[in-house]
Design an enzyme around this catalytic site. Structure first.
Site, PDB file in Angstrom:
ATOM      1  CE  LYS A 103      -1.070   1.962   4.042  1.00  0.00           C
ATOM      2  NZ  LYS A 103       0.131   2.407   4.737  1.00  0.00           N
ATOM      3  CG  HIS A 135       1.237  -4.438   7.903  1.00  0.00           C
ATOM      4  ND1 HIS A 135       1.137  -3.141   7.488  1.00  0.00           N
ATOM      5  CD2 HIS A 135       1.461  -4.387   9.243  1.00  0.00           C
ATOM      6  CE1 HIS A 135       1.319  -2.341   8.529  1.00  0.00           C
ATOM      7  NE2 HIS A 135       1.509  -3.059   9.605  1.00  0.00           N
ATOM      8  CE  LYS A 184      -0.793  -4.785  12.649  1.00  0.00           C
ATOM      9  NZ  LYS A 184       0.555  -4.749  13.183  1.00  0.00           N
ATOM     10  CG  HIS A 209      -3.373  -0.305   7.929  1.00  0.00           C
ATOM     11  ND1 HIS A 209      -3.016  -1.219   6.978  1.00  0.00           N
ATOM     12  CD2 HIS A 209      -2.250   0.435   8.156  1.00  0.00           C
ATOM     13  CE1 HIS A 209      -1.744  -1.049   6.656  1.00  0.00           C
ATOM     14  NE2 HIS A 209      -1.262  -0.044   7.353  1.00  0.00           N
TER      15      HIS A 209
HETATM   16  C1  BG6 Z   1       2.078   1.474   7.813  1.00  0.00           C
HETATM   17  C2  BG6 Z   1       2.111   2.980   7.766  1.00  0.00           C
HETATM   18  O1  BG6 Z   1       1.222   0.973   6.837  1.00  0.00           O
HETATM   19  O2  BG6 Z   1       1.617   1.067   9.099  1.00  0.00           O
HETATM   20  C3  BG6 Z   1       2.988   3.531   8.859  1.00  0.00           C
HETATM   21  O3  BG6 Z   1       2.607   3.396   6.494  1.00  0.00           O
HETATM   22  C4  BG6 Z   1       2.574   3.003  10.218  1.00  0.00           C
HETATM   23  O4  BG6 Z   1       2.970   4.949   8.872  1.00  0.00           O
HETATM   24  C5  BG6 Z   1       2.444   1.479  10.168  1.00  0.00           C
HETATM   25  O5  BG6 Z   1       3.547   3.381  11.171  1.00  0.00           O
HETATM   26  C6  BG6 Z   1       1.834   0.966  11.455  1.00  0.00           C
HETATM   27  O6  BG6 Z   1       1.898  -0.432  11.453  1.00  0.00           O
HETATM   28  P1  BG6 Z   1       1.905  -1.248  12.796  1.00  0.00           P
HETATM   29  O7  BG6 Z   1       1.895  -2.675  12.364  1.00  0.00           O
HETATM   30  O8  BG6 Z   1       3.139  -0.853  13.543  1.00  0.00           O
HETATM   31  O9  BG6 Z   1       0.681  -0.837  13.549  1.00  0.00           O
END
Ligand code: BG6
Length: 489
Positions: free
Chosen positions: A159, A189, A193, A251
């Site tokens: 993304k 991603h 999770k 997300h």
């Molecule tokens: C990413 C964003 O997709 O997700 C980042 O581009 C962000 O800015 C990150 O910090 C957060 O991921 P996680 O898994 O740490 O919550």
């Protein structure tokens, strides 16, 4: 960890192997998968770089990175990675150089003497996707395998998928010229999770919640994704994105969908995507009349110094959404996210109705940290008293030995290798998420909502709490509903 069903021998080609994402997520995931014996020994990795970085340098810096994260590095795995990784120095924009790449891939397959599937992992800015994908198509790299029946290559894309609705639509159409939808794996991603995969299972396997999962019982849903880190040097990326595009468009709308969609016929890809796409089509942003009351954007105090420019990019966003269907009518869905806040916390709070009282039964699905599921209940305070108190029942991953789970990127790679699309976003989901986000982007662009500021390390702008109050909600992130390590008795 459980074994993974048989994978096909594959060459994984990484565009952007020297970048931040590859070094923070992708390479460590490959290391851990290999260490856990989940990758076939004949898996090959090809790294594309414009520079003359060698495979030794890439893997040595991976080892340093792991050590700095207090991981005892397994030298056998490091040696295997050095042997498995071939670097190709080329300019991804230069059409002719894809012949070199093709020769390398064909050569690797010939060395193995068996059919090797091909995965192209684009860990590069989304503005370069179309060029790379076109060129892969033109050089017939969208298929592979000379030793056996030709196989369609797979494309893994990070993304953000597009910059707005229009660019996303264009990109979807563009990619179709060289790759079929079933060859494309759009990574989000969050979907990979462990705690997110549990949402649907939890909802469907527990009669108590399954039967109360609607506006008849639920007063509102609040989704929070706060981060204590800032933009970590990703200036040009973040200046184009901002919090709404970076977290909410992908997300967090995916989390809304998984939390509120109708139960799919099964948990398999086709049914999951169908239910999710329907729900995403029913999410409504604030109307233009109410945008100012129900959307908040803000920037942390030191942001402008960090990016060295007078920027109007938001590092915090809070929005009230609604869902236009019978099940969720009149249930506000509040989302907030921000960087440089007082804590890292990602959670979904499902708050049940209770006449005249605030937040008596709250179900919290805590995604990180302290992952778990916590239910707040009211009980009589023990003793010579009639007082009532809040207590919590919980399932906490950190207390269950069998709850060790792979990192999201390990899951992404394994699912792509297996060809399972369940945890990837479809083009329709991406489109729907942009449709929801676009009116907010437009209103903000036209300055219909002011850009506030907030102190670094704070809880965010006060305007976000006011937004919640307008919905009759107190937005609480006091750590009341999170997993704590229980004292052992
Ligand atoms: C990413 C964003 O997709 O997700 C980042 O581009 C962000 O800015 C990150 O910090 C957060 O991921 P996680 O898994 O740490 O919550």
């Amino acid at each position: 960890m459980e074994a993974v069903t048989a994978l096909n021998p594959t060459i994984i080609t990484v565009f952007g192997i020297t970048g931040d994402l590859a070094s923070r997520k992708l390479l460590p995931a490959l290391y851990h998968l290999s260490k856990d014996g989940l990758l076939l020994k004949n898996t090959r990795i090809v790294g594309i770089t414009r520079s003359d970085t060698t495979s030794g340098q890439i893997i040595d810096s991976l080892a340093e990175n792991l050590e700095s994260n207090k991981i005892t590095v397994d030298q056998t795995v490091i040696s295997w990675l050095k042997e498995a990784l071939t670097m190709v120095s080329m300019d991804p924009a230069n059409h002719e150089q894809y012949s070199v790449l093709k020769t390398v891939l064909d050569g690797l397959e010939t060395e193995q003497g068996i059919c090797m599937e091909r995965i192209f992992y684009l860990a590069i800015p989304s503005t370069s996707f179309a060029t790379v994908v076109d060129r892969l198509g033109m050089k017939d790299l969208n298929t592979g395998c000379q030793h056996g029946k030709s196989k369609r290559s797979k494309l893994l894309i990070e993304k953000p998928f597009g910059y707005d609705l229009k660019s996303a639509e264009e990109l979807i159409e563009h990619l179709k010229k060289s790759f079929h939808e079933d060859q494309i794996y759009r990574i989000d991603h969050y979907l990979a999770k462990e705690t997110v995969q549990n949402i649907m299972t939890f909802r469907t396997q527990n009669a108590l919640f399954r039967q109360s999962w609607s506006n008849a019982h639920i007063s509102h849903i609040a989704i929070t994704a706060t981060e204590s880190i800032g933009i970590e040097g990703r200036v040009s990326f973040y200046e184009q994105m901002g919090a709404l595009r970076d977290l909410i468009q992908s997300h967090l709308l995916q989390l809304v969908a998984l939390t509120t969609m109708e139960e799919p016929e099964s948990l398999h890809a086709v049914d999951m995507h169908k239910a999710k796409e329907t729900l995403l089509g029913q999410i409504r942003p604030p109307s233009s009349d109410t945008m100012q009351d129900y959307s908040v954007r803000a920037q942390y105090d030191s942001y402008q110094d960090e990016v060295s420019t007078k920027s109007a990019v938001e590092t915090f966003a809070a929005i009230k959404f609604t869902i236009d269907n019978d099940r969720w009518k009149n249930v506000p869905i509040l989302i907030r996210t921000g960087k440089m806040l007082d804590q890292k916390a990602t959670e979904i709070c499902v708050v049940y109705h209770q006449e005249g009282q605030q937040d008596t039964n709250v179900l919290t699905l805590r995604l990180q940290p302290n992952e778990g599921i916590v239910l707040q209940m009211r009980i009589k305070k023990p003793g010579f008293t009639d007082e009532v108190q809040n207590v919590q029942m919980d399932f906490c991953y950190n207390e269950h030995n069998n709850a060790a789970h792979p990192d999201a990127y390990e899951r992404v790679l394994i699912d792509a290798l297996k060809g399972d699309h369940t945890l990837f976003a479809t083009s329709e989901e991406v489109r729907a998420c942009w449709r929801i986000t676009q009116p907010i982007l437009d209103a903000w662009e036209a300055n219909k909502t002011p850009l506030h500021t907030y102190e670094n390390g704070s809880e965010g702008p006060i305007e976000a709490s006011k937004l919640a109050e307008r919905c009759g909600i107190i937005w609480d992130l006091s750590g009341n509903h999170i997993c704590r390590v229980h004292p052992t008795t």
